[in-house]
Motif scaffolding. Structure first.
Motif, PDB file in Angstrom:
ATOM      1  N   ASP A 141       0.846  -1.191   0.000  1.00 16.67           N
ATOM      2  CA  ASP A 141       0.000   0.000   0.000  1.00 16.67           C
ATOM      3  C   ASP A 141       0.884   1.245   0.000  1.00 16.67           C
ATOM      4  O   ASP A 141       1.349   1.695   1.036  1.00 16.67           O
ATOM      5  N   GLY A 142       1.144   1.813  -1.174  1.00 20.57           N
ATOM      6  CA  GLY A 142       1.942   3.026  -1.289  1.00 20.57           C
ATOM      7  C   GLY A 142       3.437   2.803  -1.314  1.00 20.57           C
ATOM      8  O   GLY A 142       4.208   3.767  -1.304  1.00 20.57           O
ATOM      9  N   SER A 143       3.897   1.564  -1.339  1.00 28.85           N
ATOM     10  CA  SER A 143       5.336   1.273  -1.377  1.00 28.85           C
ATOM     11  C   SER A 143       5.556  -0.099  -2.002  1.00 28.85           C
ATOM     12  O   SER A 143       4.605  -0.756  -2.421  1.00 28.85           O
ATOM     13  N   PHE A 144       6.819  -0.506  -2.066  1.00 31.90           N
ATOM     14  CA  PHE A 144       7.176  -1.826  -2.589  1.00 31.90           C
ATOM     15  C   PHE A 144       8.136  -2.505  -1.619  1.00 31.90           C
ATOM     16  O   PHE A 144       8.942  -1.832  -0.964  1.00 31.90           O
ATOM     17  N   ALA A 145       8.049  -3.824  -1.537  1.00 37.66           N
ATOM     18  CA  ALA A 145       8.997  -4.613  -0.758  1.00 37.66           C
ATOM     19  C   ALA A 145       9.944  -5.296  -1.727  1.00 37.66           C
ATOM     20  O   ALA A 145       9.508  -6.046  -2.597  1.00 37.66           O
TER      21      ALA A 145
ATOM     22  N   ILE B  52      13.930  -4.860   1.858  1.00 36.60           N
ATOM     23  CA  ILE B  52      14.083  -3.415   1.919  1.00 36.60           C
ATOM     24  C   ILE B  52      12.817  -2.803   1.338  1.00 36.60           C
ATOM     25  O   ILE B  52      12.346  -3.219   0.271  1.00 36.60           O
ATOM     26  N   TYR B  53      12.258  -1.820   2.041  1.00 36.22           N
ATOM     27  CA  TYR B  53      11.048  -1.148   1.564  1.00 36.22           C
ATOM     28  C   TYR B  53      11.436   0.131   0.822  1.00 36.22           C
ATOM     29  O   TYR B  53      12.202   0.946   1.331  1.00 36.22           O
ATOM     30  N   VAL B  54      10.910   0.277  -0.389  1.00 39.25           N
ATOM     31  CA  VAL B  54      11.245   1.423  -1.228  1.00 39.25           C
ATOM     32  C   VAL B  54       9.961   2.121  -1.645  1.00 39.25           C
ATOM     33  O   VAL B  54       8.861   1.555  -1.543  1.00 39.25           O
ATOM     34  N   ASP B  55      10.108   3.376  -2.128  1.00 37.05           N
ATOM     35  CA  ASP B  55       8.911   4.110  -2.541  1.00 37.05           C
ATOM     36  C   ASP B  55       8.340   3.526  -3.826  1.00 37.05           C
ATOM     37  O   ASP B  55       8.998   2.773  -4.545  1.00 37.05           O
ATOM     38  N   GLU B  56       7.112   3.891  -4.098  1.00 33.24           N
ATOM     39  CA  GLU B  56       6.349   3.248  -5.171  1.00 33.24           C
ATOM     40  C   GLU B  56       6.981   3.453  -6.542  1.00 33.24           C
ATOM     41  O   GLU B  56       7.035   2.519  -7.350  1.00 33.24           O
ATOM     42  N   SER B  57       7.476   4.659  -6.832  1.00 34.78           N
ATOM     43  CA  SER B  57       8.020   4.934  -8.160  1.00 34.78           C
ATOM     44  C   SER B  57       9.260   4.096  -8.444  1.00 34.78           C
ATOM     45  O   SER B  57       9.400   3.520  -9.537  1.00 34.78           O
ATOM     46  N   VAL B  58      10.166   4.006  -7.465  1.00 33.73           N
ATOM     47  CA  VAL B  58      11.385   3.220  -7.677  1.00 33.73           C
ATOM     48  C   VAL B  58      11.057   1.726  -7.690  1.00 33.73           C
ATOM     49  O   VAL B  58      11.636   0.962  -8.472  1.00 33.73           O
ATOM     50  N   GLY B  59      10.132   1.306  -6.827  1.00 31.70           N
ATOM     51  CA  GLY B  59       9.729  -0.102  -6.830  1.00 31.70           C
ATOM     52  C   GLY B  59       9.146  -0.513  -8.172  1.00 31.70           C
ATOM     53  O   GLY B  59       9.423  -1.606  -8.679  1.00 31.70           O
TER      54      GLY B  59
END
Length: 217
Positions: free
Chosen positions: A17-21, A33-40
């Motif tokens: 939800d709003g990010s990527f793992a 590592i959890y990263v923001d949606e655009s980079v994920g």
């Protein structure tokens, strides 16, 4: 490469939800590592080889490096504080005399991973980071298993729907017993007529009689 770093690969990229793992690891261990949606999204697209209509940020950076004869040599996730990771991106470039020069830059792990995946560069994790992170190998295995089961169930449901559609398409109108169908229709009409006749002949006389008896009494 010395013993102070461990080579790892991107094993999975899962949207949240709003990010990527981003799951990194090898046969020995996996951490996230959890990263923001655009980079994920960029990492996921690079891994799947998805073509883009226009270059995104990491595509542009890769093109700039290529224009100057440089490339990502390797990426090292070298530090972690709580849930915040740090990384170093090592670039290599050759001058006009074909002399190779290495440049080390401080970078976010998310951008570093995206560039490493885009350019096929190796990814390393510092031993101190590797030993400190939680192993989530089993968690990733359960997620992948559940994903495979859901995909299989969806495929089976789709196959069943396709078979039903094929069965409907295979019905030949010439095979239908039209006389039998017409007979059924006539029977229903006759029943309706009988029912209508019964209703037309009913005058409610019972209620009227009961009313007359009440008056006589």
């Amino acid at each position: 490469m010395n013993r102070e770093v461990i080579e790892a690969q991107v094993r999975a990229v899962l949207p949240l939800d709003g990010s990527f793992a981003v799951f990194l690891g090898n046969s020995e261990k996996t951490f996230v590592i959890y990263v923001d949606e655009s980079v994920g999204t960029a990492i996921s697209m690079f891994m799947r080889g998805v073509s883009k209509d226009r270059p995104l940020t990491h595509d542009l950076l890769g093109s700039v490096l290529l224009a100057f004869g440089a490339k990502v040599e390797r990426v090292i996730i070298n530090h972690v504080e709580g849930s915040v990771f740090h990384a170093r991106m090592i670039l290599s470039a050759a001058n006009e005399l074909h002399q190779k020069k290495l440049i080390e830059l401080d970078a976010r792990p998310s951008d570093s991973i995206a560039m490493a995946v885009q350019q096929g560069a190796p990814l390393f994790v510092a031993r101190k980071v590797w030993d400190s992170v939680e192993d989530v190998t089993e968690t990733l295995a359960q997620i992948e298993k559940r994903g495979l089961e859901e995909a299989a169930a969806a495929e089976e449901e789709e196959t069943s729907e396709e078979e039903e559609d094929e069965d409907l398409e295979e019905i030949d109108p010439d095979d239908l017993d039209l006389e039998a169908l017409e007979g059924l229709t006539l029977d229903e009409d006759e029943d309706d007529e009988e029912e209508d006749g019964y209703n037309d002949g009913y005058t409610g006389s019972d209620d009227d009689d009961e009313g007359e008896e009440w008056k006589k009494s």
